[in-house]
Design an enzyme around this catalytic site. Structure first.
Site, mmCIF file in Angstrom:
data_model
loop_
_atom_site.group_PDB
_atom_site.id
_atom_site.type_symbol
_atom_site.label_atom_id
_atom_site.label_comp_id
_atom_site.label_asym_id
_atom_site.label_seq_id
_atom_site.Cartn_x
_atom_site.Cartn_y
_atom_site.Cartn_z
ATOM 1 N N ASP A 60 39.746 47.320 29.546
ATOM 2 C CA ASP A 60 38.450 46.548 29.569
ATOM 3 C C ASP A 60 39.150 44.916 29.041
ATOM 4 O OD1 ASP A 60 39.455 47.362 26.893
ATOM 5 O OD2 ASP A 60 37.647 47.339 25.849
ATOM 6 N N HIS A 316 47.292 45.463 19.580
ATOM 7 C CA HIS A 316 46.793 46.930 19.711
ATOM 8 C C HIS A 316 47.263 47.488 21.061
ATOM 9 C CE1 HIS A 316 44.011 46.292 16.450
ATOM 10 N NE2 HIS A 316 43.661 45.066 17.100
#
Lengths: 393, 393
Positions: A60, A316
């Site tokens: 995303d 991340h």
């Protein structure tokens, strides 16, 4: 796998193996950096020999998604079969646009993009979008022109199922957003969990606070029902949660003061990171990857300063891709993960180590186990990412 | 308070104070055992001077409740105002009977017992009872005769409110069961949280698995709605969770193999406990307290062997009473605790350390903070309990 060859190198002292560790045939936790270098060299050789790990990245984008995709493109250990898109940092339509744009920006339009679901597995349309983290466009508010390429004429879930059938047991899905597409792939083909090689999930917060609220991490919060389906589907799963990714920091200043303040009990020592300023190194470097990332990542640094009071950004998504590139940089534990789907802790991941015999049947009883990352060689992850991004093809 | 006097003792080296620690005026974490001895001696002196801490124990006896009540009776630092009863280990009617019986067994019928609620704060009647932990009678299936005494003609909640009004700011409630009675006290008198001195709660599992299921600890699971009311009521609260009480083990054999197996990530080293067999010491001792406890605690050892595969028992309730006797044996952190009241993680306590600025308002935002115990000087807690139980009045 070729990593087994490392055992034949007598000049390297072997660290004591932890009883709980990453049991993948590639994984030798506690490997010193010198061996990592050898491993990476062997990895390159293996890659040259066509043994690259086939990877689909479900994404995303997202600023750290961009970093992760670039790391994957620059890693000879991986063969990127395609990108699939999902909502999360941005809406799915924008995620698709950004995925195509990122591949175009670095000249890799040969990689297919398959668009994923626009709604959660329960058809919820009102989705949390993290524009305050990544910008309204997901890529640092740079107003990039629309990409020329189009996504393939296949859904993300159908693409995943097709690739798993083409290469049974060999495909790794690296899931960097909510898990809707993976849940749809399981619905589409109930044998998908057995056919897929591994699913590496950036998701959850194990024994620490979340990042959306004190209970929930953003990706799991994005579709808790889908996440619970995936965690209990029986596939070979490795979950990389905030407890690990918050240890991996790209520093923004040579004098930055990094503290992992959101961990309620675990206070990670991040002092190894504060001697260098990774951002400055990237800015002084002329690779197309570094140039692009330096353009977009200002807002991501701003967010971390506002939310966590640190001068640095958490890596991340790159950490999760690197868990596919070099699994030995993480160690993990194994147990059952269930996801809370309602109430104030919606999106919470609760890990059961399966060591206690409870008096009653619980929601965790008899469920398939997954691996959950516990430790990470954070400096090695940052170094590896920097190496990959600071050179061109 | 008199513990401040410790700062005047130059012969003891002061440990570095952790930035997050127990801020109560009694609390000086990291105090070495030698100083603990001095502290206890000073505590006895203070007690002699009538400065005893006024305590109400809310209890569901329960084998470790019996230990805890006896420790309270044997501690000159405490003045036990009364016992209030609740469901949990047993139904409330049996809890009342057992409370009266325990006081009778050691000749302390001067302590009043007030019966608490038989149902949860939401009037749920189907309550989980832990007969497999404590026996069908809650006290090791010993078929004790009914007590002669009766409970006072006042509910547990009314008794708590009355005592808080009698001694504003001076009463400590030590809650060893589900928190229904405390929630009812808050409903009865909304100023109760400000009038009560402190509430020490045995409840929750912070960053580790629960004991009813992987998410929930038994006392919070017993009435999650009441627990959420209490944790957010604004009183001075110290929560002592499984992450702390599972470090405090009464050993059952000189060769026992104690492992804290249910902690998903935190592996506590309990090796200090395995050199002595506390149970044998109690059995060889002739105090009435030790004699009584040795009669009832067999089933409690059996449960721990079956459920946790250890030869020892966790000292949940005594540790919580000792947190009132000598707060310096624990350190804690501070933040907001909310309780999940529905779904598979019903009864879960989620602690927010309030260090991250979240993008949105959360269920934790703006809520009063509480203290949550993080570390415990487990050998000192066990020693203190043994000292108190192995001697008569």
């Amino acid at each position: 796998m070729f990593f087994r060859l490392l055992f034949l190198l007598p000049e390297f002292p072997w660290s004591t193996r932890d009883p709980i560790q990453y049991p993948d045939s590639w994984g030798y936790p506690g490997v010193p950096v010198s061996r990592v270098v050898v491993a990476l060299w062997l990895g390159s050789m293996a890659a040259a020999e066509g043994e690259r790990k086939k990877v689909i990245i479900d994404t995303d984008p997202g600023i750290d998604d961009a970093m992760a995709i670039f790391v994957a493109l620059r890693s000879p250990e991986l063969q990127l079969l395609g990108l699939t898109t999902t909502f999360g940092n941005v809406h799915t339509a924008l995620a698709t646009r950004n995925a195509l744009h990122l591949l175009e920006a670095v000249g890799r339009t040969d990689i297919p993009v398959a668009e994923g679901s626009h709604v959660t597995i329960k058809k919820a349309a009102k989705l949390r979008i993290a524009s305050f983290v990544h910008g309204a466009d997901g890529l640092g508010n740079q107003d990039f022109p629309p990409p020329a390429a189009k996504p393939v004429d296949q859904s993300a879930a159908a693409f995943m199922v097709e690739q798993a059938n083409l290469y049974p047991g060999q495909v790794t899905v690296v899931a960097l957003g909510p898990l809707t597409n993976l849940a749809l792939a399981i619905e589409l083909d109930p044998s998908f969990p057995k056919k897929i090689g591994q699913i590496i999930i950036l998701g959850g917060a194990y024994s620490i606070n979340g990042n959306v609220n004190p209970a929930a991490e953003a990706n799991i919060f994005g579709d808790p029902d889908a996440a619970d389906m995936v965690f209990t589907c029986g596939a070979d799963i490795l979950a990389v949660g905030l407890n690990v990714t918050h240890q991996v920091v790209l520093t923004g200043s040579a004098f930055c003061n990094v503290t992992i303040s959101e961990a309620p009990f675990l206070h990670f020592d991040t002092s190894p990171f504060v001697t260098d300023a990774d951002r400055e190194k990237l800015e002084q470097c002329d690779s197309k990857y570094a140039r692009y990332l330096c353009k977009i990542m200002g807002i991501y640094f701003d967010y971390h300063k506002d939310a966590y009071f640190i001068k640095g950004v958490y890596l991340h998504d790159p950490t999760t891709v690197i868990a596919a590139v070099n699994p030995s940089l993480l160690t993990c534990t194994e147990g059952v993960v269930r996801v809370q789907t309602v109430g104030i802790t919606k999106g919470l991941t609760i890990f059961d180590n399966t060591k206690k015999r409870y008096g009653e049947i619980t929601a965790w009883s008899g469920m398939p186990t997954v691996k959950v990352a516990v430790t990470v060689d954070a400096p090695a992850v940052v170094d590896l990412m920097m190496q990959r991004l600071m050179t061109d093809d």
